[in-house]
Design a protein around this motif. Sequence first.
Motif, PDB file in Angstrom:
ATOM      1  N   THR A 137       0.817  -1.221   0.000  1.00  0.00           N
ATOM      2  CA  THR A 137       0.000   0.000   0.000  1.00  0.00           C
ATOM      3  C   THR A 137       0.852   1.274   0.000  1.00  0.00           C
ATOM      4  O   THR A 137       0.306   2.373  -0.122  1.00  0.00           O
ATOM      5  CB  THR A 137      -0.936   0.020   1.222  1.00  0.00           C
ATOM      6  N   ARG A 138       2.154   1.117   0.123  1.00  0.00           N
ATOM      7  CA  ARG A 138       3.027   2.299   0.047  1.00  0.00           C
ATOM      8  C   ARG A 138       3.171   2.783  -1.388  1.00  0.00           C
ATOM      9  O   ARG A 138       3.553   3.929  -1.628  1.00  0.00           O
ATOM     10  CB  ARG A 138       4.407   1.979   0.625  1.00  0.00           C
ATOM     11  N   ARG A 140       1.855   4.097  -4.851  1.00  0.00           N
ATOM     12  CA  ARG A 140       0.715   4.808  -5.422  1.00  0.00           C
ATOM     13  C   ARG A 140       0.595   4.426  -6.902  1.00  0.00           C
ATOM     14  O   ARG A 140       1.609   4.337  -7.598  1.00  0.00           O
ATOM     15  CB  ARG A 140       0.888   6.317  -5.270  1.00  0.00           C
ATOM     16  N   LEU A 172       5.684   5.035  -7.274  1.00  0.00           N
ATOM     17  CA  LEU A 172       4.677   5.705  -8.092  1.00  0.00           C
ATOM     18  C   LEU A 172       4.641   4.985  -9.436  1.00  0.00           C
ATOM     19  O   LEU A 172       5.552   5.115 -10.253  1.00  0.00           O
ATOM     20  CB  LEU A 172       5.017   7.181  -8.282  1.00  0.00           C
ATOM     21  N   GLU A 207      -4.174   5.510  -3.646  1.00  0.00           N
ATOM     22  CA  GLU A 207      -3.218   5.839  -2.592  1.00  0.00           C
ATOM     23  C   GLU A 207      -3.557   4.989  -1.375  1.00  0.00           C
ATOM     24  O   GLU A 207      -4.725   4.875  -0.999  1.00  0.00           O
ATOM     25  CB  GLU A 207      -3.307   7.327  -2.249  1.00  0.00           C
ATOM     26  N   ASP A 208      -2.541   4.373  -0.758  1.00  0.00           N
ATOM     27  CA  ASP A 208      -2.745   3.443   0.364  1.00  0.00           C
ATOM     28  C   ASP A 208      -3.656   2.284  -0.037  1.00  0.00           C
ATOM     29  O   ASP A 208      -4.430   1.772   0.779  1.00  0.00           O
ATOM     30  CB  ASP A 208      -3.332   4.179   1.573  1.00  0.00           C
ATOM     31  N   LYS A 212      -8.409   7.302  -4.539  1.00  0.00           N
ATOM     32  CA  LYS A 212      -8.429   8.653  -3.999  1.00  0.00           C
ATOM     33  C   LYS A 212      -9.208   9.598  -4.900  1.00  0.00           C
ATOM     34  O   LYS A 212      -9.996  10.412  -4.440  1.00  0.00           O
ATOM     35  CB  LYS A 212      -7.005   9.170  -3.802  1.00  0.00           C
ATOM     36  N   VAL A 242       2.459  14.971  -6.389  1.00  0.00           N
ATOM     37  CA  VAL A 242       2.500  13.548  -6.020  1.00  0.00           C
ATOM     38  C   VAL A 242       3.891  12.980  -6.289  1.00  0.00           C
ATOM     39  O   VAL A 242       4.456  12.239  -5.468  1.00  0.00           O
ATOM     40  CB  VAL A 242       1.438  12.757  -6.816  1.00  0.00           C
ATOM     41  N   CYS A 246       6.532  11.363  -3.518  1.00  0.00           N
ATOM     42  CA  CYS A 246       7.052  10.005  -3.649  1.00  0.00           C
ATOM     43  C   CYS A 246       8.582   9.994  -3.734  1.00  0.00           C
ATOM     44  O   CYS A 246       9.242   9.091  -3.206  1.00  0.00           O
ATOM     45  CB  CYS A 246       6.459   9.332  -4.885  1.00  0.00           C
TER      46      CYS A 246
END
Length: 259
Positions: A137-138, A140, A172, A207-208, A212, A242, A246
Amino acid sequence: MALLDDWRTVVNAHYISNIILAVLYFILKTTPTVCTFLFEDCKLEIKEWEWITFLGCVIVLKNRKEATINKYISTTCLFAKILNVVMFFKQSPGLGIAYCVLCLLQFIFLPEPTYNGPEYVTYFRGPHLEEELEKDTRVRWFITFYAAWSPTCMQFAPTFSEVSAEYSLNNLKFGKIDVSRYPALAEKFKIDHSAWSRQLPTIVFFEDGKEKTRRPLSTKHHTLKFSSTKENFVKEFELNEVYNQCKKNPLVVRKKKDD
């Protein structure tokens, strides 16, 4: 510098030929030797000047939200060529047909250039998408839900590839999934994948491991228009911000200790 780069992208056969076709009637009508051969009168009529003035107003209105010089020129040339067709046919059906043939040949043999560079895009299959989102989940993700039969999706594909090459990081990432092959996933994410859908392509930012935001935004009865240019993509998703977040917090890969 960015403006200079934009101008460099339009110095190619497609845009140059497009501009020539857009002003062809004006050139032929005001060049004495050519004009006397093709037309009865070598001066633009008052009605033609009125049409050109109206064209200018239409171009200003249509180009208010265009983000790049490429799009501005393409939109301007499109409406200018439509007016050219009308004026050529007014002079002679033969001239009108000949002009349409020229436009068709330009469209076939000198198409608008697209991005052909590298891409960092993961192509998912069915449940693999959700597995990857939950895996770490880290990370994106920007996921494009598309359909292979959709012209709009095909037009957006080079833009998504270009953005992935420019912004991809270890935390990312960019992915795509064909909802025409996995309709159940489209329904789960509430994306209309029918032939008359206005939601394709849909870009979702995770995200996570959770959604989002997405574009285009949709309600039960309405889909807001989303211009899928690179500039608008970066702006709508605040991609630069973003990316910087990251980059400041890269993933730390833990190495296993040898026993």
